[in-house]
Design an enzyme around this catalytic site. Sequence first.
Site, PDB file in Angstrom:
ATOM      1  CG  ASP A  21      -2.075   0.966   1.096  1.00 55.66           C
ATOM      2  OD1 ASP A  21      -2.426   1.330  -0.056  1.00 55.66           O
ATOM      3  OD2 ASP A  21      -2.628   1.378   2.135  1.00 55.66           O
ATOM      4  CG  ASN A  69      -7.987  -1.913  -4.893  1.00 56.15           C
ATOM      5  OD1 ASN A  69      -7.050  -2.705  -4.726  1.00 56.15           O
ATOM      6  ND2 ASN A  69      -8.234  -0.944  -4.007  1.00 56.15           N
TER       7      ASN A  69
HETATM    8  C1  IPE Z   1      -5.341  -2.651   0.012  1.00 48.72           C
HETATM    9  O1  IPE Z   1      -5.055  -1.312  -0.189  1.00 48.72           O
HETATM   10  C2  IPE Z   1      -5.376  -3.387  -1.285  1.00 48.72           C
HETATM   11  C3  IPE Z   1      -4.099  -3.513  -1.966  1.00 48.72           C
HETATM   12  C4  IPE Z   1      -2.928  -3.104  -1.541  1.00 48.72           C
HETATM   13  C5  IPE Z   1      -4.154  -4.181  -3.231  1.00 48.72           C
HETATM   14  P1  IPE Z   1      -6.211  -0.224  -0.319  1.00 48.72           P
HETATM   15  O2  IPE Z   1      -5.527   1.075  -0.538  1.00 48.72           O
HETATM   16  O3  IPE Z   1      -7.193  -0.637  -1.327  1.00 48.72           O
HETATM   17  O4  IPE Z   1      -6.893  -0.283   1.124  1.00 48.72           O
HETATM   18  P2  IPE Z   1      -7.782   0.767   1.901  1.00 48.72           P
HETATM   19  O5  IPE Z   1      -8.820   1.262   0.935  1.00 48.72           O
HETATM   20  O6  IPE Z   1      -6.886   1.866   2.346  1.00 48.72           O
HETATM   21  O7  IPE Z   1      -8.341   0.004   3.051  1.00 48.72           O
HETATM   22  C1  IPE Z   2      -1.715   0.207  -3.362  1.00 49.29           C
HETATM   23  O1  IPE Z   2      -1.460   1.563  -3.396  1.00 49.29           O
HETATM   24  C2  IPE Z   2      -1.941  -0.363  -4.733  1.00 49.29           C
HETATM   25  C3  IPE Z   2      -3.344  -0.715  -5.014  1.00 49.29           C
HETATM   26  C4  IPE Z   2      -4.302  -0.732  -4.143  1.00 49.29           C
HETATM   27  C5  IPE Z   2      -3.658  -1.082  -6.375  1.00 49.29           C
HETATM   28  P1  IPE Z   2      -2.630   2.623  -3.357  1.00 49.29           P
HETATM   29  O2  IPE Z   2      -3.029   2.940  -4.753  1.00 49.29           O
HETATM   30  O3  IPE Z   2      -3.731   2.177  -2.472  1.00 49.29           O
HETATM   31  O4  IPE Z   2      -1.882   3.870  -2.734  1.00 49.29           O
HETATM   32  P2  IPE Z   2      -2.459   4.870  -1.659  1.00 49.29           P
HETATM   33  O5  IPE Z   2      -2.910   4.053  -0.488  1.00 49.29           O
HETATM   34  O6  IPE Z   2      -3.585   5.586  -2.317  1.00 49.29           O
HETATM   35  O7  IPE Z   2      -1.307   5.741  -1.347  1.00 49.29           O
HETATM   36 MG    MG Z   3      -4.115   2.438  -0.492  1.00 44.49          MG
END
Ligand code: IPE
Ligand code: IPE
Ligand code: MG
Length: 238
Positions: A21, A69
């Site tokens: 993340d 997502n």
């Molecule tokens: C969790 O991250 C999913 C992945 C890393 C693929 P998210 O960014 O989607 O999680 P939330 O929304 O902060 O809980």
């Molecule tokens: C994790 O990074 C990757 C996916 C969930 C695809 P994020 O895209 O959630 O990055 P932040 O949390 O918005 O920084």
């Molecule tokens: Mg995230």
Amino acid sequence: MTDSSEQARSAVPRHVAIIMDGNGRWAQARGRPRALGHRLGVQAARRVVQAASDRGIPYITLFAFSQENWYRPEREVSVLMRLFARSMRRERADLQRNGVRMRFIGDTSAFAESLRAEMRAVEAVDVPEPRIQVRVALGYGGKWDICQAAERARQEGVAIDEESLAARLSMSDVPDPDLLIRTGGEQRISNFMLWQLAYAELCFVDTLWPDFEASDLDAALGWFARRQRRFGRVAESR
Ligand code: IPE
Ligand code: IPE
Ligand code: MG
């Protein structure tokens, strides 16, 4: 006699799961498009798999795209889908040389057929004696996983109990994760492997995923080695 705390310190997890993340925030902090963060996220994943392999970790599972997502802006979803397809095409050529066996877990029914074909091609690469087995969770949800296992058991006319469900979960062929690492500072599971993480040690780090280096993995492994895992029992006396 070996001191049990010494044994614990040398313990290398068999299976490390990672919630990768912080890609978006990494890019946004630099005034760059989130897509750049995702591209660098793929490089981080490659780096960490290599480091895990070098450290003798036999299984690693990477959360790359959750079912939730799908609710991101369409543009970001399509950037991610293109990136996944491109990375798989590129990665496929190196799997054998790197001793990496790669598999996917998740509900792929909503993915484009072209991406699903890339996934099948990656899974078809024959790596008979892998140094590391990588699971990439794409379109994955922990609740989905439990439901699909229950549905399969029902269709097979099998009674639903711990054993029958565990045997039908996405990762039934792999030991449960010993260590979960989540980067990006949030301290939650975000519907990752709800069942399989029942007794994992949870390591939350502030580092954003594109910045995650082998040294950060080492720090997490060091932290893991100092945990005393009790599985509901009482600590062994020494
Ligand atoms: C969790 O991250 C999913 C992945 C890393 C693929 P998210 O960014 O989607 O999680 P939330 O929304 O902060 O809980
Ligand atoms: C994790 O990074 C990757 C996916 C969930 C695809 P994020 O895209 O959630 O990055 P932040 O949390 O918005 O920084
Ligand atoms: Mg995230």
